[in-house]
Scaffold this active site. Structure first.
Site, short mmCIF file in Angstrom:
data_model
loop_
_atom_site.label_atom_id
_atom_site.label_comp_id
_atom_site.label_asym_id
_atom_site.label_seq_id
_atom_site.Cartn_x
_atom_site.Cartn_y
_atom_site.Cartn_z
CB SER A 88 -13.99 -16.58 15.99
OG SER A 88 -15.29 -16.88 16.30
CE1 TYR A 123 -18.86 -14.61 21.79
CE2 TYR A 123 -18.31 -15.60 19.72
CZ TYR A 123 -18.58 -14.62 20.31
OH TYR A 123 -18.78 -13.55 19.66
CB THR A 168 -15.99 -12.96 23.44
OG1 THR A 168 -14.89 -12.71 22.64
CG2 THR A 168 -16.91 -11.71 23.02
CE LYS A 192 -13.38 -8.95 20.56
NZ LYS A 192 -14.52 -9.16 20.17
CG HIS A 235 -19.36 -8.13 19.86
ND1 HIS A 235 -18.93 -9.28 20.46
CD2 HIS A 235 -19.74 -8.77 18.59
CE1 HIS A 235 -19.12 -10.43 19.79
NE2 HIS A 235 -19.38 -10.06 18.63
CG ASP A 251 -12.50 -4.62 19.14
OD1 ASP A 251 -13.56 -4.23 19.66
OD2 ASP A 251 -12.39 -5.99 19.06
CB SER A 252 -15.58 -1.07 18.72
OG SER A 252 -15.85 -2.56 19.34
C1 LIG Z 1 -19.30 -10.32 11.36
C2 LIG Z 1 -18.54 -10.16 12.49
C3 LIG Z 1 -18.40 -11.17 13.42
C4 LIG Z 1 -17.63 -11.21 14.65
N1 LIG Z 1 -17.75 -12.39 15.43
C5 LIG Z 1 -17.10 -12.30 16.55
C6 LIG Z 1 -16.72 -13.44 17.12
O1 LIG Z 1 -17.07 -14.58 16.82
N2 LIG Z 1 -16.01 -13.46 18.31
C7 LIG Z 1 -15.81 -12.16 19.12
O2 LIG Z 1 -15.32 -12.13 20.30
N3 LIG Z 1 -16.08 -10.93 18.59
C8 LIG Z 1 -16.77 -11.12 17.18
N4 LIG Z 1 -16.96 -9.80 16.40
C9 LIG Z 1 -16.49 -8.71 17.01
C10 LIG Z 1 -14.95 -8.30 16.62
O3 LIG Z 1 -14.00 -9.40 17.22
C11 LIG Z 1 -14.53 -6.66 16.89
O4 LIG Z 1 -14.81 -6.66 18.44
C12 LIG Z 1 -15.28 -5.84 16.16
O5 LIG Z 1 -15.50 -6.29 14.77
C13 LIG Z 1 -14.44 -4.69 16.07
O6 LIG Z 1 -15.08 -3.43 15.66
P1 LIG Z 1 -14.88 -3.03 14.05
O7 LIG Z 1 -15.55 -4.07 13.17
O8 LIG Z 1 -15.41 -1.77 14.15
O9 LIG Z 1 -13.32 -2.85 13.92
C14 LIG Z 1 -17.43 -10.15 15.20
C15 LIG Z 1 -17.64 -8.94 14.38
C16 LIG Z 1 -18.17 -9.07 13.16
C17 LIG Z 1 -18.21 -7.73 12.17
O1 LIG Z 2 -21.92 -11.76 14.67
C1 LIG Z 2 -21.13 -11.84 15.72
O2 LIG Z 2 -20.78 -10.58 16.11
C2 LIG Z 2 -20.75 -12.88 16.50
O3 LIG Z 2 -19.93 -12.68 17.17
C3 LIG Z 2 -21.47 -14.06 16.33
C4 LIG Z 2 -20.88 -15.29 16.91
C5 LIG Z 2 -21.52 -16.62 17.08
C6 LIG Z 2 -22.68 -16.54 16.58
C7 LIG Z 2 -23.33 -15.52 16.20
C8 LIG Z 2 -22.83 -14.22 16.16
#
Ligand SMILES: Cc1cc2nc3c(=O)[nH]c(=O)nc-3n(C[C@H](O)[C@H](O)[C@H](O)COP(=O)(O)O)c2cc1C
Ligand SMILES: O=C(O)C(=O)c1ccccc1
Length: 363
Positions: free
Chosen positions: A106, A128, A154, A236, A260, A291-292
């Site tokens: 990330s 980002y 993303t 993404k 997400h 994903d998701s």
């Molecule tokens: C705690 C948390 C933080 C995340 N941070 C990011 C991030 O920094 N960048 C990003 O592109 N997606 C972020 N995501 C989304 C994940 O990359 C992904 O799309 C998502 O977790 C997939 O779904 P799942 O948790 O159901 O497998 C985050 C997800 C979670 C749960």
């Molecule tokens: O929590 C998140 O899903 C996430 O991607 C994020 C990223 C940067 C700041 C705050 C949340």
């Protein structure tokens, strides 16, 4: 650890993590309609096994951008992992390297992308885009130099989603510096800050927050980034076929169908419901990742049979990290690989490349 089921994994992680960090990870936005639909809609698809297929050898391998991988798994970018385990992204990187699964690091990691690169095997960088183009370009240069194999932009976070439970808890880990590894180590950011982040920590965190979200970022900016790097670029967070079409028009290299993990736009389409139309639009010209909601091997089989080329795991590995650091992440990955292998065999499929829609019915 010996937890083979997602529900047990989640329960155990809850007992270890504090209530606010756990809620931050687990939750979706709004009243979690989309978070729930990601799971429910996967369950609407059922596998129709075909037997007597000789499944004595199963080939889980895939290839992406000219490189072969042992399995169709990647680790999704998850920011703020410093709240989960002291070794955070470093533990994740080591575990993934042991298993041979690529990570997508990330933008908002607790340590820098260079420190992650030193521990990781195959790695991509999730971007980002900053409201400051100089910082964005600096991140891309650094990723190139640190051996990242692709840039994942993303696009589904022009602003933070409406996260009701975090708002109630007044919990925002990115305001605590748990996500500042890349910004604080960035020469362009440091120059703009005109002081060392370690000297004036709060000001540096506030300054990062100003740059972190880029609601003005548009397709023209994507075109500029396309010109700025030779690395493969993936978008993404794609849910609409017309955005997939546009990604190809802008000569991008891949897309990730994702909402997400239900954390951004509540009420939006589940990721699995969005997948087929996007696969049809893309027509095999660029890889489509997914994903998701992936929680078990059957979910992976369904996504791949509907046309995804690979899947990303999110929360499952984060819970493994919470429970037992590097070893916990490795165990989660080992279990997902075992589960996929067993699911393919019992569905009568001997290669990921042989998965197609004929294997599924929608109920
Ligand atoms: C705690 C948390 C933080 C995340 N941070 C990011 C991030 O920094 N960048 C990003 O592109 N997606 C972020 N995501 C989304 C994940 O990359 C992904 O799309 C998502 O977790 C997939 O779904 P799942 O948790 O159901 O497998 C985050 C997800 C979670 C749960
Ligand atoms: O929590 C998140 O899903 C996430 O991607 C994020 C990223 C940067 C700041 C705050 C949340």
């Amino acid at each position: 650890m010996k937890l083979f089921h997602f529900t047990d994994l989640e329960k155990k992680a809850e007992s270890i993590l504090g209530s606010h960090p756990f809620t931050y990870i687990k939750s979706g936005s709004g009243d979690e309609e989309t978070l729930g639909d990601n799971i429910a809609d996967l369950r609407k698809w059922k596998i129709r096994p075909k037997f007597l297929q000789d499944v004595s050898k199963r080939d889980l391998s895939i290839s992406l951008f000219g490189k072969n991988y042992k399995t169709p798994y990647l680790l999704a970018p998850v920011g703020n992992l410093g709240i989960v385990h002291p070794e955070a992204e470093l533990a994740v990187s080591r575990a993934a390297k042991q298993v041979g699964v690529p990570i997508i690091a990330s933008t908002v990691t607790s340590v820098s992308m260079e420190e992650i690169a030193a521990e990781a095997g195959d790695r991509w960088f999730q971007l980002y885009c900053s409201s400051d183009m100089d910082i964005t370009l600096s991140f891309i240069r650094r990723a190139e130099q640190a051996g990242y194999g692709a840039i994942v932009i993303t696009v589904d976070m022009p602003a933070l989603g409406f996260r009701a439970s975090d708002l109630t808890n007044q919990y925002a880990p990115f305001k605590l510096g748990a996500a500042s590894g890349n910004y604080f180590s960035d020469p362009v950011f440091q120059k703009k800050l005109a002081c060392s982040p370690s000297k004036d920590f709060q000001r540096a965190v506030d300054e990062q927050l100003k740059h972190l979200f880029a609601p003005g970022f548009s397709w023209e900016d994507v075109a500029a980034l396309r010109m700025a790097t030779d690395l493969p670029i993936l978008l993404k967070g794609i849910l609409h076929p017309s955005d997939a079409k546009k990604a190809m028009e802008f000569e991008l290299d891949g897309i990730i169908v994702s909402n997400h993990g239900g954390r951004q736009l509540d009420g939006c389409i589940s990721s699995i419901a969005a997948l087929p139309a996007i696969v049809d639009e893309v027509g095999g010209r660029i890889p489509v990742l997914f994903d998701s909601g992936i929680r078990k091997g059957a979910d992976v089989v369904k996504a791949l049979a509907l046309g995804a080329d690979a899947v990303l795991l999110g929360r499952p590995y984060v819970y493994g990290l919470a429970i037992n650091g590097e070893e916990g992440v490795k165990e989660v990955l080992d279990n997902f690989i075992y589960d996929l292998d067993a699911t393919m065999a019992t569905a009568g499929v001997n290669a990921v490349s042989a998965l197609d829609r004929d294997l599924l019915v929608r109920t």
